[in-house]
Design a protein around this motif. Structure first.
Motif, mmCIF file in Angstrom:
data_model
loop_
_atom_site.group_PDB
_atom_site.id
_atom_site.type_symbol
_atom_site.label_atom_id
_atom_site.label_comp_id
_atom_site.label_asym_id
_atom_site.label_seq_id
_atom_site.Cartn_x
_atom_site.Cartn_y
_atom_site.Cartn_z
ATOM 1 N N ASN A 50 0.864 -1.171 0.000
ATOM 2 C CA ASN A 50 0.000 0.000 0.000
ATOM 3 C C ASN A 50 0.908 1.231 0.000
ATOM 4 O O ASN A 50 1.521 1.565 1.014
ATOM 5 C CB ASN A 50 -0.894 -0.024 1.236
ATOM 6 N N LEU A 51 1.004 1.899 -1.150
ATOM 7 C CA LEU A 51 1.920 3.032 -1.266
ATOM 8 C C LEU A 51 1.474 4.220 -0.416
ATOM 9 O O LEU A 51 2.299 5.033 -0.012
ATOM 10 C CB LEU A 51 2.094 3.444 -2.722
ATOM 11 N N ASN A 52 0.185 4.326 -0.132
ATOM 12 C CA ASN A 52 -0.269 5.404 0.761
ATOM 13 C C ASN A 52 0.270 5.187 2.168
ATOM 14 O O ASN A 52 0.754 6.116 2.811
ATOM 15 C CB ASN A 52 -1.792 5.490 0.781
ATOM 16 N N ALA A 53 0.187 3.956 2.651
ATOM 17 C CA ALA A 53 0.710 3.645 3.983
ATOM 18 C C ALA A 53 2.226 3.811 4.016
ATOM 19 O O ALA A 53 2.782 4.383 4.959
ATOM 20 C CB ALA A 53 0.321 2.230 4.382
ATOM 21 N N LYS A 54 2.893 3.324 2.986
ATOM 22 C CA LYS A 54 4.353 3.449 2.914
ATOM 23 C C LYS A 54 4.754 4.923 2.880
ATOM 24 O O LYS A 54 5.727 5.329 3.507
ATOM 25 C CB LYS A 54 4.870 2.710 1.674
ATOM 26 N N GLY A 55 3.992 5.719 2.148
ATOM 27 C CA GLY A 55 4.269 7.147 2.066
ATOM 28 C C GLY A 55 4.150 7.846 3.413
ATOM 29 O O GLY A 55 4.927 8.748 3.729
ATOM 30 N N LEU A 56 3.167 7.425 4.215
ATOM 31 C CA LEU A 56 3.016 8.010 5.549
ATOM 32 C C LEU A 56 4.224 7.693 6.415
ATOM 33 O O LEU A 56 4.738 8.557 7.132
ATOM 34 C CB LEU A 56 1.743 7.483 6.225
ATOM 35 N N VAL A 57 4.681 6.451 6.362
ATOM 36 C CA VAL A 57 5.825 6.034 7.170
ATOM 37 C C VAL A 57 7.103 6.738 6.722
ATOM 38 O O VAL A 57 7.897 7.196 7.531
ATOM 39 C CB VAL A 57 6.010 4.497 7.096
ATOM 40 N N GLU A 58 7.294 6.842 5.411
ATOM 41 C CA GLU A 58 8.529 7.416 4.873
ATOM 42 C C GLU A 58 8.430 8.912 4.607
ATOM 43 O O GLU A 58 9.376 9.516 4.114
ATOM 44 C CB GLU A 58 8.916 6.679 3.587
ATOM 45 N N ASN A 59 7.274 9.493 4.893
ATOM 46 C CA ASN A 59 7.049 10.923 4.672
ATOM 47 C C ASN A 59 7.292 11.301 3.207
ATOM 48 O O ASN A 59 7.951 12.284 2.901
ATOM 49 C CB ASN A 59 7.914 11.767 5.610
ATOM 50 N N ARG A 60 6.748 10.447 2.294
ATOM 51 C CA ARG A 60 6.843 10.663 0.851
ATOM 52 C C ARG A 60 5.470 10.385 0.253
ATOM 53 O O ARG A 60 4.668 9.681 0.838
ATOM 54 C CB ARG A 60 7.834 9.681 0.221
ATOM 55 N N SER A 61 5.214 10.903 -0.926
ATOM 56 C CA SER A 61 3.897 10.685 -1.516
ATOM 57 C C SER A 61 3.896 9.674 -2.660
ATOM 58 O O SER A 61 2.862 9.113 -2.986
ATOM 59 C CB SER A 61 3.329 11.999 -2.046
ATOM 60 N N PHE A 62 5.039 9.419 -3.281
ATOM 61 C CA PHE A 62 5.137 8.536 -4.436
ATOM 62 C C PHE A 62 4.261 9.024 -5.594
ATOM 63 O O PHE A 62 3.795 8.247 -6.405
ATOM 64 C CB PHE A 62 4.775 7.087 -4.081
ATOM 65 N N LEU A 63 4.012 10.328 -5.648
ATOM 66 C CA LEU A 63 3.228 10.930 -6.721
ATOM 67 C C LEU A 63 4.115 11.833 -7.554
ATOM 68 O O LEU A 63 5.042 12.456 -7.042
ATOM 69 C CB LEU A 63 2.072 11.757 -6.153
ATOM 70 N N ILE A 64 3.811 11.896 -8.823
ATOM 71 C CA ILE A 64 4.526 12.792 -9.724
ATOM 72 C C ILE A 64 3.488 13.694 -10.367
ATOM 73 O O ILE A 64 2.492 13.212 -10.906
ATOM 74 C CB ILE A 64 5.277 12.010 -10.824
ATOM 75 N N GLY A 65 3.709 15.000 -10.301
ATOM 76 C CA GLY A 65 2.803 15.943 -10.939
ATOM 77 C C GLY A 65 3.355 16.383 -12.281
ATOM 78 O O GLY A 65 4.558 16.605 -12.428
ATOM 79 N N ILE A 66 2.479 16.466 -13.272
ATOM 80 C CA ILE A 66 2.877 16.924 -14.597
ATOM 81 C C ILE A 66 1.994 18.118 -14.945
ATOM 82 O O ILE A 66 0.768 18.004 -14.917
ATOM 83 C CB ILE A 66 2.695 15.824 -15.659
ATOM 84 N N PHE A 67 2.634 19.244 -15.215
ATOM 85 C CA PHE A 67 1.896 20.461 -15.514
ATOM 86 C C PHE A 67 2.252 20.958 -16.907
ATOM 87 O O PHE A 67 3.410 20.970 -17.285
ATOM 88 C CB PHE A 67 2.240 21.562 -14.496
ATOM 89 N N PHE A 68 1.256 21.363 -17.666
ATOM 90 C CA PHE A 68 1.476 22.021 -18.939
ATOM 91 C C PHE A 68 0.315 22.973 -19.169
ATOM 92 O O PHE A 68 -0.767 22.812 -18.621
ATOM 93 C CB PHE A 68 1.665 21.038 -20.096
ATOM 94 N N SER A 69 0.565 24.000 -19.972
ATOM 95 C CA SER A 69 -0.414 25.084 -20.085
ATOM 96 C C SER A 69 -1.623 24.741 -20.948
ATOM 97 O O SER A 69 -2.736 25.121 -20.635
ATOM 98 C CB SER A 69 0.260 26.351 -20.601
ATOM 99 N N GLU A 70 -1.420 24.034 -22.045
ATOM 100 C CA GLU A 70 -2.541 23.711 -22.920
ATOM 101 C C GLU A 70 -2.452 22.266 -23.374
ATOM 102 O O GLU A 70 -1.392 21.797 -23.759
ATOM 103 C CB GLU A 70 -2.548 24.618 -24.146
ATOM 104 N N LEU A 71 -3.568 21.598 -23.350
ATOM 105 C CA LEU A 71 -3.593 20.210 -23.777
ATOM 106 C C LEU A 71 -3.526 20.093 -25.298
ATOM 107 O O LEU A 71 -2.953 19.159 -25.837
ATOM 108 C CB LEU A 71 -4.871 19.541 -23.261
ATOM 109 N N ASP A 72 -4.092 21.068 -25.995
ATOM 110 C CA ASP A 72 -4.173 20.999 -27.454
ATOM 111 C C ASP A 72 -2.835 21.240 -28.150
ATOM 112 O O ASP A 72 -2.615 20.758 -29.257
ATOM 113 C CB ASP A 72 -5.183 22.023 -27.987
#
Length: 97
Positions: A50-72
């Protein structure tokens, strides 16, 4: 089908859930034979950490955010594949034992 947890493995292996956690995280506090037994059970039962539980223990989220201005604009048909491949190179492998 019921979710397999470290408590499920602990019951089958007749050890504590703490021992299972330590074994799956390769702790030197657990004998190699016990680690092998627990890892084999985890594989047989289809255990997925369970990566959510592991993240709580290790103080990490295991998430990567990807941002861009326009999808088109600015993306290619292989955009997602390219992002995943770059993330694999940039990040250390997450251990799934």
């Amino acid at each position: 089908m019921t979710e397999v947890t470290i408590r499920t493995i602990a019951q089958r292996a007749n050890v504590s859930h703490t021992t299972v956690s330590r074994a799956l995280n390769d702790s030197p506090l657990v004998k190699e034979e016990t680690k092998r037994k627990i890892r084999q059970l985890a594989d047989e039962l289809g255990y997925v950490p369970n990566l959510n539980a592991k993240g709580l223990v290790e103080n990490r989220s295991f998430l990567i955010g990807i941002f861009f201005s326009e999808l088109d604009t600015g993306t290619s048909p292989s955009f997602l594949v390219d992002v995943i491949n770059r993330a694999k190179v940039a990040l250390p492998a997450i251990r799934c034992h």
